[in-house]
Write a protein that holds these residues in place. Structure first.
Motif, PDB file in Angstrom:
ATOM      1  N   ASP A   1      -4.365 -15.964   1.061  1.00 51.52           N
ATOM      2  CA  ASP A   1      -4.217 -14.835   0.042  1.00 51.52           C
ATOM      3  C   ASP A   1      -3.812 -14.187   0.209  1.00 51.52           C
ATOM      4  OD1 ASP A   1      -4.536 -17.230  -2.275  1.00 51.52           O
ATOM      5  OD2 ASP A   1      -6.651 -16.927  -1.323  1.00 51.52           O
ATOM      6  N   ILE A   2      -4.546 -13.181   1.297  1.00 55.75           N
ATOM      7  CA  ILE A   2      -5.093 -11.798   1.544  1.00 55.75           C
ATOM      8  C   ILE A   2      -4.532 -11.614   3.112  1.00 55.75           C
ATOM      9  CG2 ILE A   2      -6.060 -10.027   1.464  1.00 55.75           C
ATOM     10  CD1 ILE A   2      -7.049 -10.943  -1.062  1.00 55.75           C
ATOM     11  N   VAL A   3      -3.694 -10.740   3.506  1.00 50.26           N
ATOM     12  CA  VAL A   3      -3.293 -10.364   5.082  1.00 50.26           C
ATOM     13  C   VAL A   3      -3.793  -8.627   4.667  1.00 50.26           C
ATOM     14  CG1 VAL A   3      -2.198 -10.058   6.900  1.00 50.26           C
ATOM     15  CG2 VAL A   3      -1.495 -12.133   5.302  1.00 50.26           C
ATOM     16  N   ILE A   4      -5.114  -8.450   5.862  1.00 51.08           N
ATOM     17  CA  ILE A   4      -5.248  -7.437   6.086  1.00 51.08           C
ATOM     18  C   ILE A   4      -4.681  -7.366   7.704  1.00 51.08           C
ATOM     19  CG2 ILE A   4      -7.152  -6.339   6.595  1.00 51.08           C
ATOM     20  CD1 ILE A   4      -8.773  -7.975   5.647  1.00 51.08           C
TER      21      ILE A   4
ATOM     22  N   LYS B   1       6.412 -13.604   2.308  1.00 52.24           N
ATOM     23  CA  LYS B   1       5.519 -15.022   2.105  1.00 52.24           C
ATOM     24  C   LYS B   1       5.144 -15.097   1.398  1.00 52.24           C
ATOM     25  CE  LYS B   1       6.190 -15.617   6.459  1.00 52.24           C
ATOM     26  NZ  LYS B   1       6.911 -17.218   7.354  1.00 52.24           N
ATOM     27  N   GLY B   2       4.680 -14.051   0.244  1.00 46.48           N
ATOM     28  CA  GLY B   2       3.940 -13.619  -1.153  1.00 46.48           C
ATOM     29  C   GLY B   2       2.695 -13.937  -0.506  1.00 46.48           C
ATOM     30  N   LYS B   3       1.962 -12.799   0.216  1.00 47.03           N
ATOM     31  CA  LYS B   3       0.639 -12.902  -0.048  1.00 47.03           C
ATOM     32  C   LYS B   3       0.533 -11.218   0.479  1.00 47.03           C
ATOM     33  CE  LYS B   3       0.490 -15.765   3.815  1.00 47.03           C
ATOM     34  NZ  LYS B   3       0.054 -17.089   3.414  1.00 47.03           N
ATOM     35  N   HIS B   4      -0.389 -11.226  -0.736  1.00 43.37           N
ATOM     36  CA  HIS B   4      -1.533  -9.440  -0.675  1.00 43.37           C
ATOM     37  C   HIS B   4      -1.151  -9.085   0.557  1.00 43.37           C
ATOM     38  CE1 HIS B   4      -1.537 -10.206  -4.971  1.00 43.37           C
ATOM     39  NE2 HIS B   4      -1.930 -11.688  -4.080  1.00 43.37           N
ATOM     40  N   VAL B   5      -1.352  -7.748   0.791  1.00 40.24           N
ATOM     41  CA  VAL B   5      -1.649  -7.561   2.554  1.00 40.24           C
ATOM     42  C   VAL B   5      -2.506  -5.975   1.901  1.00 40.24           C
ATOM     43  CG1 VAL B   5      -0.429  -5.905   4.177  1.00 40.24           C
ATOM     44  CG2 VAL B   5       0.666  -7.965   3.098  1.00 40.24           C
ATOM     45  N   ILE B   6      -3.488  -5.639   2.609  1.00 42.07           N
ATOM     46  CA  ILE B   6      -4.430  -4.540   2.922  1.00 42.07           C
ATOM     47  C   ILE B   6      -3.893  -4.471   4.184  1.00 42.07           C
ATOM     48  CG2 ILE B   6      -6.220  -3.966   3.677  1.00 42.07           C
ATOM     49  CD1 ILE B   6      -7.216  -6.084   0.805  1.00 42.07           C
ATOM     50  N   THR B   7      -3.922  -2.218   4.682  1.00 43.16           N
ATOM     51  CA  THR B   7      -3.607  -2.379   5.807  1.00 43.16           C
ATOM     52  C   THR B   7      -4.108  -0.283   5.784  1.00 43.16           C
ATOM     53  OG1 THR B   7      -1.695  -1.279   7.155  1.00 43.16           O
ATOM     54  CG2 THR B   7      -1.405  -0.939   4.489  1.00 43.16           C
ATOM     55  N   ALA B   8      -4.816  -0.025   6.650  1.00 41.16           N
ATOM     56  CA  ALA B   8      -5.792   0.710   7.474  1.00 41.16           C
ATOM     57  C   ALA B   8      -4.757   1.650   7.718  1.00 41.16           C
ATOM     58  CB  ALA B   8      -6.168   0.797   7.774  1.00 41.16           C
TER      59      ALA B   8
ATOM     60  N   HIS C   1      -2.036  -2.760  -0.669  1.00 43.67           N
ATOM     61  CA  HIS C   1      -3.227  -1.485  -0.737  1.00 43.67           C
ATOM     62  C   HIS C   1      -3.507  -0.960   0.523  1.00 43.67           C
ATOM     63  CE1 HIS C   1      -4.961  -2.985  -4.471  1.00 43.67           C
ATOM     64  NE2 HIS C   1      -3.836  -3.511  -4.817  1.00 43.67           N
ATOM     65  N   PHE C   2      -4.115   0.059   0.817  1.00 40.44           N
ATOM     66  CA  PHE C   2      -3.955   0.528   1.608  1.00 40.44           C
ATOM     67  C   PHE C   2      -5.490   2.382   1.697  1.00 40.44           C
ATOM     68  CE2 PHE C   2      -1.618   4.857  -1.208  1.00 40.44           C
ATOM     69  CZ  PHE C   2      -1.231   3.926  -2.049  1.00 40.44           C
ATOM     70  N   GLU C   3      -6.273   1.638   0.222  1.00 37.23           N
ATOM     71  CA  GLU C   3      -7.181   2.498   0.146  1.00 37.23           C
ATOM     72  C   GLU C   3      -7.676   3.371   2.534  1.00 37.23           C
ATOM     73  OE1 GLU C   3      -8.839   3.904  -2.595  1.00 37.23           O
ATOM     74  OE2 GLU C   3      -9.205   5.271  -1.324  1.00 37.23           O
ATOM     75  N   ALA C   4      -7.409   2.155   2.966  1.00 38.60           N
ATOM     76  CA  ALA C   4      -8.207   2.600   4.239  1.00 38.60           C
ATOM     77  C   ALA C   4      -7.331   3.749   4.655  1.00 38.60           C
ATOM     78  CB  ALA C   4      -8.712   1.484   5.078  1.00 38.60           C
ATOM     79  N   ALA C   5      -6.307   4.082   4.668  1.00 34.60           N
ATOM     80  CA  ALA C   5      -4.909   4.972   5.060  1.00 34.60           C
ATOM     81  C   ALA C   5      -5.678   6.138   5.815  1.00 34.60           C
ATOM     82  CB  ALA C   5      -3.888   4.070   4.807  1.00 34.60           C
ATOM     83  N   VAL C   6      -6.260   6.616   4.249  1.00 33.75           N
ATOM     84  CA  VAL C   6      -6.367   7.783   3.892  1.00 33.75           C
ATOM     85  C   VAL C   6      -7.805   8.107   3.962  1.00 33.75           C
ATOM     86  CG1 VAL C   6      -5.981  10.584   2.727  1.00 33.75           C
ATOM     87  CG2 VAL C   6      -4.306   8.450   2.970  1.00 33.75           C
ATOM     88  N   GLY C   7      -8.613   9.043   4.798  1.00 32.83           N
ATOM     89  CA  GLY C   7     -10.240   9.440   3.811  1.00 32.83           C
ATOM     90  C   GLY C   7     -11.326   8.571   4.753  1.00 32.83           C
TER      91      GLY C   7
ATOM     92  N   VAL D   1      -8.122  -6.322  -4.723  1.00 35.90           N
ATOM     93  CA  VAL D   1      -7.419  -7.222  -4.607  1.00 35.90           C
ATOM     94  C   VAL D   1      -7.564  -9.357  -5.700  1.00 35.90           C
ATOM     95  CG1 VAL D   1      -5.232  -8.726  -3.559  1.00 35.90           C
ATOM     96  CG2 VAL D   1      -5.747  -6.402  -2.329  1.00 35.90           C
ATOM     97  N   ALA D   2      -8.917  -8.965  -4.791  1.00 31.57           N
ATOM     98  CA  ALA D   2      -9.479 -10.369  -5.444  1.00 31.57           C
ATOM     99  C   ALA D   2      -9.747 -10.349  -6.501  1.00 31.57           C
ATOM    100  CB  ALA D   2     -11.037 -10.923  -4.759  1.00 31.57           C
TER     101      ALA D   2
END
Lengths: 433, 433
Positions: free
Chosen positions: A74-77, A96-103, A127-133, A319-320
């Motif tokens: 469901d979620i690709v990090i 492919k319809g997967k949610h993505v989380i990235t830093a 989502h990208f919370e880990a990209a900043v700070g 995301v969950a």
């Protein structure tokens, strides 16, 4: 309801942190969410990394395609880093319809417009919370907590390597190169430190914050960036003598009167009682100012496996919660649309106070000539330091200006540097309050 | 999709802020959400308040029932204050299937268990970001951003009135009563300041935070609370001499080894280089420590119409996003279940360092007797100040102890205070690091 299945690509520093946190927190998150989240697959070319991590029953692989091609993920990090393979991975996963989380701050700052359009088109979220700070909730605070505000100012110390170097130079009186070497030895600076000390890493993060606070798309290429490599021990000592501290500062300002914003990263002199002046070593801070909330400060560690992993976990649970609610996209990223580019002021138009360090021959009339050139560009002087030092390499003359237009300053400096008695390029550091 | 309709009950300070922010931000929030939010009704018994607010086309009424009985109201904002009428309002609104947003810390701290059970039973949510820390996103940060952490420590300056009074006493050398009167004149303290200076307001906020970080229900009644009324100018001066600053501190600690937690509010001496020691005037701060994120600090204004209104707006948009997604309850409050009460350590069991200020006759052997009583309870002395001052009202003797058990300290103090040469009760201030 079913379980939520995660595929993690990249098991390096941050990836390792995420694996450790997931192992610790799966049960408490299951209680909170009402359904289990499971780390189903991990991919890393360096497969030896799996042996030292609590991977549980996750299927480990050297091939990221095993994750992209698993329809049950469901979620690709994405914790690969870089902007070539990582961009392809993220676009593939979203398609492919997967949610993505990235830093990956570079990826969002440089290609956010394209990536969010792809996510929207496929009804999934990026989502990208880990990209900043790192562990500081910068993205969540701007997009959610302060949604009732016009955020007209952001000032931030957002690169731990630079802050460590400047803090140590200040505390120990050591030159830049010595402190950089020490930071590399201690793991606080990369073997190739260019992206940190050149200001590019801060620039990526500031570009992302600028897009969020402006409600439009601020491409990375529009951020004015200067690093810290020119900061000398002399500058730090003079700054202290004048009541200031030098920090690498990210600045975003939205004036009332036009649509354009200031977005810049450069060394800045902060008054020593400024709240950001006391942010030392590897710590980061973000000072946000809004019309309703006033000043809000976030402070914490902006890097490291566990703090950054904490931010990834925040995104995982967000995301969950969205998946559980069948709400794939809860917070709009439409402002990242390429058509909504925000105009950015040229640095030439900046109005600021300046610290200027000239290196001149010890001969009569030099100070008079310098101040005359400045005066002819309507730049007035707030204070002067001239001491009898380093006569063989030139005498340092330090001036603090009142507020001036940067274009005028550059014109005056060009004329000053053409004087035969001026022995080196002028050091220019902007003063922020 | 339809519009989301808000009913606001209570148009006083915070309510007025919410009306103003809604008037400013409705359009940008509509763009973000993809559907409009509308302030449909406002109720306040003091109907003259409506005339000075940008109420737009909201229907204004003196009767809160007009809002509760309107079936088209989706979200009720309770800004009445108090715990009698407000509790009835909130339960009524939840029972009628309306989401509720409140800034009422006393209500959540004292009746949270009952209120969240009612919300769950009716499939609606009860949000309370504005109850803790004004514009700082304390609730969102704990429940969402730091969800990947075991938060084992919280230290907080969470009452602006007390922090203003202690800051002014310290900066200006004025006695408590003078500064309190000045704070009342400037609007930084209520006409009846008991809830602030007695520590109750901080206690309400700390009880709420304790429930969130412990994952169980911590009733207000289990919080140990001391206010700042006993803090004298002498204490502040001695603290400074010893390298400390006195703050009213909320503390939550979760030890590793048992299920019980520390939850307390009391004046505390902080080393002057502690990050919370520099939080001055009406500013608040929350220092959270988690196993993944390390230390995170939030800093900002903890009160006022606009900062608190900003927090209410954050809840409005969160609830609106949930309504748009047909996800009425996105974040579980099940830990507030009355069956999940978290055991709290008795203050007698606290292990701490202490500042002790004795007031004694200037006669031989007094210090020897005091230290002997302390020693008999295994309390050892880290430093001593004794000066020749105030001989008519007694000589002050200041001791800083090493770590000691509070019960032992109380036993020793009872014996010391029974000495004929001891002229006043002992001032006891805990030292935090």
């Amino acid at each position: 309801m079913k379980e939520i299945r995660i595929g993690l690509i990249g098991a390096g520093t941050v990836g390792g942190g995420v694996v450790k946190i997931l192992a610790n927190r799966t049960e408490s998150i299951r209680r909170d969410l009402g359904l289990p989240i499971r780390l189903a697959r991990i991919a890393d070319k360096a497969t030896e990394r799996f042996t030292t991590l609590p991977v549980g029953d996750a299927i480990c692989t050297g091939d990221a395609n095993d994750i992209l091609n698993d329809p049950d993920i469901d979620i690709v990090i994405e914790l690969v880093g870089g902007t070539t393979f990582a961009k392809k991975l993220v676009l593939d996963a979203l398609s492919k319809g997967k949610h993505v989380i990235t830093a990956n701050k570079a990826l969002i700052a440089e290609f956010g417009s394209e990536l969010f359009a792809c996510a929207d088109a496929h009804g999934v979220s990026l989502h990208f919370e880990a990209a900043v700070g790192g562990g500081m909730p910068v993205i969540k605070t701007i997009r959610e907590a302060l949604v009732g505000n016009n955020l007209f100012s952001v000032k931030t110390i957002i690169n731990g390597t630079c802050n460590y170097i400047l803090s140590k130079m200040s505390a120990q009186g050591l030159p830049f190169d010595t402190v950089l070497a020490e930071a590399q030895k201690n793991g606080y600076a990369e073997a190739n430190p260019a992206l940190d000390i050149g200001g590019g890493d801060s620039g990526h993060k500031v570009a992302i914050m600028a897009s969020l606070v402006s409600g439009g798309y601020v491409p990375f290429s529009s951020v004015a960036i200067e690093g810290i490599t020119s900061i000398s021990q002399d500058d730090i000592a003079y700054a202290r003598e004048l009541g200031y501290t030098i920090k690498l500062l990210g600045v975003i300002k939205k004036p009332d009167d036009d649509g354009a914003i200031d977005v810049r990263v450069h060394p800045a002199m902060l008054p020593k009682n400024h709240i950001l002046a006391s942010v030392s070593d590897v710590f980061n801070a973000v000072l946000l100012e809004g019309d309703a909330v006033g000043q809000i400060l976030l402070y914490g560690k902006g890097a490291g496996d566990m703090p950054t992993g904490s931010a990834v976990m925040s995104d995982i649970v967000d995301v969950a919660r969205n998946i559980a609610a069948e709400t794939p996209i809860r917070i709009s990223t439409a402002h990242y649309n390429a058509d909504r580019k925000v105009p950015v002021h040229a640095m030439d138009d900046l109005v600021s106070r300046y610290y200027l360090r000239f290196t001149v021959q010890d001969s009569p009339g030099v100070l008079a000539s310098i101040t005359s050139h400045l005066s002819s560009q309507s730049i007035s002087i707030a204070s002067v330091i001239q001491k009898e030092e380093h006569p063989e390499t030139g005498v340092p003359v330090i001036l603090l200006t009142h507020r001036a237009i940067e274009k005028n300053l550059r014109t005056a400096l060009a004329a000053i540097e053409a004087m035969p008695s001026v022995m080196a390029p002028t050091q220019v550091i902007r003063i922020e309050s």
